[in-house]
Design a protein around this motif. Structure first.
Motif, PDB file in Angstrom:
ATOM      1  N   ASP A  43       5.057   6.121  -0.826  1.00 39.95           N
ATOM      2  CA  ASP A  43       6.385   6.482   0.119  1.00 39.95           C
ATOM      3  C   ASP A  43       7.269   5.486  -0.303  1.00 39.95           C
ATOM      4  O   ASP A  43       8.639   5.258   0.196  1.00 39.95           O
ATOM      5  N   GLY A  44       7.209   4.466  -1.531  1.00 36.98           N
ATOM      6  CA  GLY A  44       8.015   3.846  -1.950  1.00 36.98           C
ATOM      7  C   GLY A  44       8.069   2.411  -1.100  1.00 36.98           C
ATOM      8  O   GLY A  44       8.999   1.528  -1.413  1.00 36.98           O
ATOM      9  N   ASN A  45       7.109   2.152  -0.132  1.00 32.75           N
ATOM     10  CA  ASN A  45       7.456   0.838   0.839  1.00 32.75           C
ATOM     11  C   ASN A  45       6.192  -0.122   0.379  1.00 32.75           C
ATOM     12  O   ASN A  45       5.646  -0.743   1.136  1.00 32.75           O
ATOM     13  N   GLY A  46       6.214  -0.648  -1.259  1.00 31.66           N
ATOM     14  CA  GLY A  46       5.461  -1.624  -1.526  1.00 31.66           C
ATOM     15  C   GLY A  46       4.143  -1.352  -1.754  1.00 31.66           C
ATOM     16  O   GLY A  46       3.781   0.382  -1.814  1.00 31.66           O
ATOM     17  N   THR A  47       2.975  -2.219  -2.016  1.00 36.27           N
ATOM     18  CA  THR A  47       1.665  -2.098  -2.158  1.00 36.27           C
ATOM     19  C   THR A  47       1.366  -1.583  -0.780  1.00 36.27           C
ATOM     20  O   THR A  47       1.778  -1.983   0.271  1.00 36.27           O
ATOM     21  N   GLY A  48       0.202  -1.039  -0.702  1.00 42.83           N
ATOM     22  CA  GLY A  48      -0.108  -0.515   0.742  1.00 42.83           C
ATOM     23  C   GLY A  48      -1.181   0.755   0.417  1.00 42.83           C
ATOM     24  O   GLY A  48      -1.472   1.256   1.502  1.00 42.83           O
TER      25      GLY A  48
END
Length: 125
Positions: free
Chosen positions: A55-60
């Motif tokens: 979703d483009g919100n960093g590593t996770g």
């Protein structure tokens, strides 16, 4: 990289047996073992690698590769554990091991899954 997880052993008593997770660092990476039931064993090996979230919100998130021993279903626990730890700790993570009980019931399987989830959530707090 800030380290959160350090070497430890987590044991959880179930209504009919015990579940044990051992965790230790190898450099920046994490190695976990899962064992329990009447016949602990190695039923699978999971390698999880952290990656950016889709979703483009960093590593996770993480991507896992699995090697199963034929006929074993330990991947369900080990894969979930490895993926959770890899994503949260941003570390390459290996989880191997196995849990076995003869004539295990659906309720007992759910108890094992719930215990493993609680153990990892506690570890990642």
């Amino acid at each position: 990289m800030e380290r959160h997880i350090e070497e430890q052993i987590i044991e959880k008593e179930l209504s009919y047996t015990k579940l044990i997770v051992k965790i230790f660092r190898i450099g920046k990476d994490i190695h976990m073992t899962l064992q329990g039931g009447e016949k602990p064993h190695i039923g699978c090996v999971v390698l999880a690698v952290p990656r950016p979230s889709l979703d483009g919100n960093g590593t996770g998130s993480s991507t896992a590769s699995v090697i199963n021993v034929t006929g074993h279903k330990d991947e369900i626990l080990c894969r979930w554990m490895a993926e959770q730890v890899a994503a949260r700790e941003n570390a390459v993570t290996v989880c191997c091991g196995g849990f076995h009980m003869d004539h295990i019931t659906k309720e007992q399987i759910l108890e094992v899954k719930k215990a493993a989830e609680e153990m990892i959530r506690t570890l990642l707090k």
